[in-house]
Design a protein around this motif. Structure first.
Motif, mmCIF file in Angstrom:
data_model
loop_
_atom_site.group_PDB
_atom_site.id
_atom_site.type_symbol
_atom_site.label_atom_id
_atom_site.label_comp_id
_atom_site.label_asym_id
_atom_site.label_seq_id
_atom_site.Cartn_x
_atom_site.Cartn_y
_atom_site.Cartn_z
ATOM 1 N N CYS A 19 43.720 36.968 37.738
ATOM 2 C CA CYS A 19 42.363 37.504 37.649
ATOM 3 C C CYS A 19 41.781 37.505 39.056
ATOM 4 N N GLU A 20 41.530 38.670 39.570
ATOM 5 C CA GLU A 20 40.928 38.801 40.890
ATOM 6 C C GLU A 20 39.430 38.998 40.679
ATOM 7 N N ILE A 21 38.627 38.107 41.256
ATOM 8 C CA ILE A 21 37.183 38.177 41.128
ATOM 9 C C ILE A 21 36.622 38.779 42.414
ATOM 10 N N GLN A 22 35.873 39.854 42.245
ATOM 11 C CA GLN A 22 35.284 40.530 43.403
ATOM 12 C C GLN A 22 33.770 40.489 43.310
ATOM 13 N N VAL A 23 33.135 40.515 44.459
ATOM 14 C CA VAL A 23 31.688 40.644 44.529
ATOM 15 C C VAL A 23 31.411 42.007 45.158
ATOM 16 N N LYS A 24 30.517 42.754 44.522
ATOM 17 C CA LYS A 24 30.147 44.074 45.029
ATOM 18 C C LYS A 24 28.684 44.007 45.458
ATOM 19 N N GLU A 25 28.443 44.293 46.724
ATOM 20 C CA GLU A 25 27.091 44.254 47.260
ATOM 21 C C GLU A 25 26.343 45.530 46.905
ATOM 22 N N SER A 26 25.019 45.480 47.034
ATOM 23 C CA SER A 26 24.203 46.646 46.694
ATOM 24 C C SER A 26 24.537 47.849 47.577
ATOM 25 N N GLU A 27 25.082 47.601 48.784
ATOM 26 C CA GLU A 27 25.471 48.701 49.668
ATOM 27 C C GLU A 27 26.760 49.366 49.213
ATOM 28 N N GLY A 28 27.463 48.733 48.249
ATOM 29 C CA GLY A 28 28.685 49.319 47.726
ATOM 30 C C GLY A 28 29.968 48.677 48.204
ATOM 31 N N ASP A 29 29.906 47.784 49.201
ATOM 32 C CA ASP A 29 31.102 47.112 49.690
ATOM 33 C C ASP A 29 31.564 46.071 48.675
ATOM 34 N N SER A 30 32.885 45.954 48.469
ATOM 35 C CA SER A 30 33.457 44.957 47.565
ATOM 36 C C SER A 30 34.347 44.002 48.339
ATOM 37 N N PHE A 31 34.296 42.717 47.940
ATOM 38 C CA PHE A 31 35.097 41.690 48.578
ATOM 39 C C PHE A 31 35.697 40.794 47.505
ATOM 40 N N THR A 32 36.968 40.432 47.653
ATOM 41 C CA THR A 32 37.601 39.483 46.743
ATOM 42 C C THR A 32 37.144 38.084 47.129
ATOM 43 N N ILE A 33 36.624 37.320 46.146
ATOM 44 C CA ILE A 33 36.158 35.964 46.427
ATOM 45 C C ILE A 33 37.055 34.906 45.788
ATOM 46 N N ALA A 34 37.893 35.313 44.818
ATOM 47 C CA ALA A 34 38.777 34.346 44.169
ATOM 48 C C ALA A 34 39.908 35.074 43.461
ATOM 49 N N VAL A 35 41.060 34.428 43.428
ATOM 50 C CA VAL A 35 42.178 34.893 42.616
ATOM 51 C C VAL A 35 42.595 33.696 41.771
ATOM 52 N N LEU A 36 42.454 33.842 40.445
ATOM 53 C CA LEU A 36 42.734 32.752 39.526
ATOM 54 C C LEU A 36 43.942 33.100 38.664
ATOM 55 N N GLN A 37 44.721 32.069 38.305
ATOM 56 C CA GLN A 37 45.910 32.293 37.494
ATOM 57 C C GLN A 37 46.236 31.009 36.736
ATOM 58 N N LYS A 38 46.528 31.160 35.439
ATOM 59 C CA LYS A 38 46.886 30.018 34.600
ATOM 60 C C LYS A 38 48.105 29.301 35.193
ATOM 61 N N GLY A 39 48.010 27.976 35.283
ATOM 62 C CA GLY A 39 49.115 27.174 35.793
ATOM 63 C C GLY A 39 49.200 27.122 37.302
ATOM 64 N N ALA A 40 48.427 27.921 37.999
ATOM 65 C CA ALA A 40 48.468 27.930 39.466
ATOM 66 C C ALA A 40 47.104 27.519 40.022
ATOM 67 N N THR A 41 46.152 28.404 39.916
ATOM 68 C CA THR A 41 44.785 28.133 40.371
ATOM 69 C C THR A 41 43.847 28.515 39.238
ATOM 70 N N GLU A 42 43.497 27.540 38.402
ATOM 71 C CA GLU A 42 42.644 27.814 37.251
ATOM 72 C C GLU A 42 41.169 27.655 37.576
ATOM 73 N N ALA A 43 40.868 26.984 38.693
ATOM 74 C CA ALA A 43 39.486 26.816 39.146
ATOM 75 C C ALA A 43 39.494 26.818 40.666
ATOM 76 N N LEU A 44 38.394 27.309 41.228
ATOM 77 C CA LEU A 44 38.310 27.411 42.684
ATOM 78 C C LEU A 44 36.883 27.126 43.122
ATOM 79 N N GLY A 45 36.730 26.196 44.054
ATOM 80 C CA GLY A 45 35.421 25.910 44.618
ATOM 81 C C GLY A 45 34.992 27.029 45.556
ATOM 82 N N LEU A 46 33.723 27.387 45.480
ATOM 83 C CA LEU A 46 33.167 28.446 46.326
ATOM 84 C C LEU A 46 31.945 27.920 47.058
#
Length: 121
Positions: A19-46
């Motif tokens: 699961c790739e989590i992206q943030v999209k700003e009001s200007e339209g730019d998108s950035f990936t802030i986290a990549v989560l995966q069962k058994g690997a990275t199920e939680a990520l501090g931000l």
């Protein structure tokens, strides 16, 4: 005042798909802030902050449910030495914190619904 995003986590993942989590700003730019995966990275501090006046859109590029958590941060711009003023200010801040937390919850649920995610009331 700012909203401080502190964690992204998978909720009862059924598959090990990413699961790739992206943030999209009001200007339209998108950035990936986290990549989560069962058994690997199920939680990520931000450690991300944004203005509640111009909140970004969060996009889950995966099929699993993801929760984002955080808090409001308040910045006092007025300085005063009067203790009674400080005490009444603290009571008012508690009410404001509660109201803002409710509004943040409403905003996050609304964004999640717009993105087709199931949301508990």
């Amino acid at each position: 005042d700012m909203v401080h995003l502190t964690q992204a986590c998978l909720v009862n993942p059924k598959s090990d798909a990413r699961c790739e989590i992206q943030v999209k700003e009001s200007e339209g730019d998108s950035f990936t802030i986290a990549v989560l995966q069962k058994g690997a990275t199920e939680a990520l501090g931000l450690d991300l902050t944004f203005s509640p006046a111009d909140p970004p859109t969060f996009v889950n590029k995966g099929k699993e449910e993801v929760h984002l958590t955080g808090c409001y941060e308040f910045y006092d711009t007025e300085e005063g030495d009067d203790e009674s003023e400080e005490e009444s200010s603290e009571a008012g801040e508690a009410d404001m914190h509660e109201a803002l937390n409710k509004e943040l919850t409403r905003m996050v649920k609304e964004k999640a619904k717009q993105q087709g995610m199931e949301v508990e009331d």
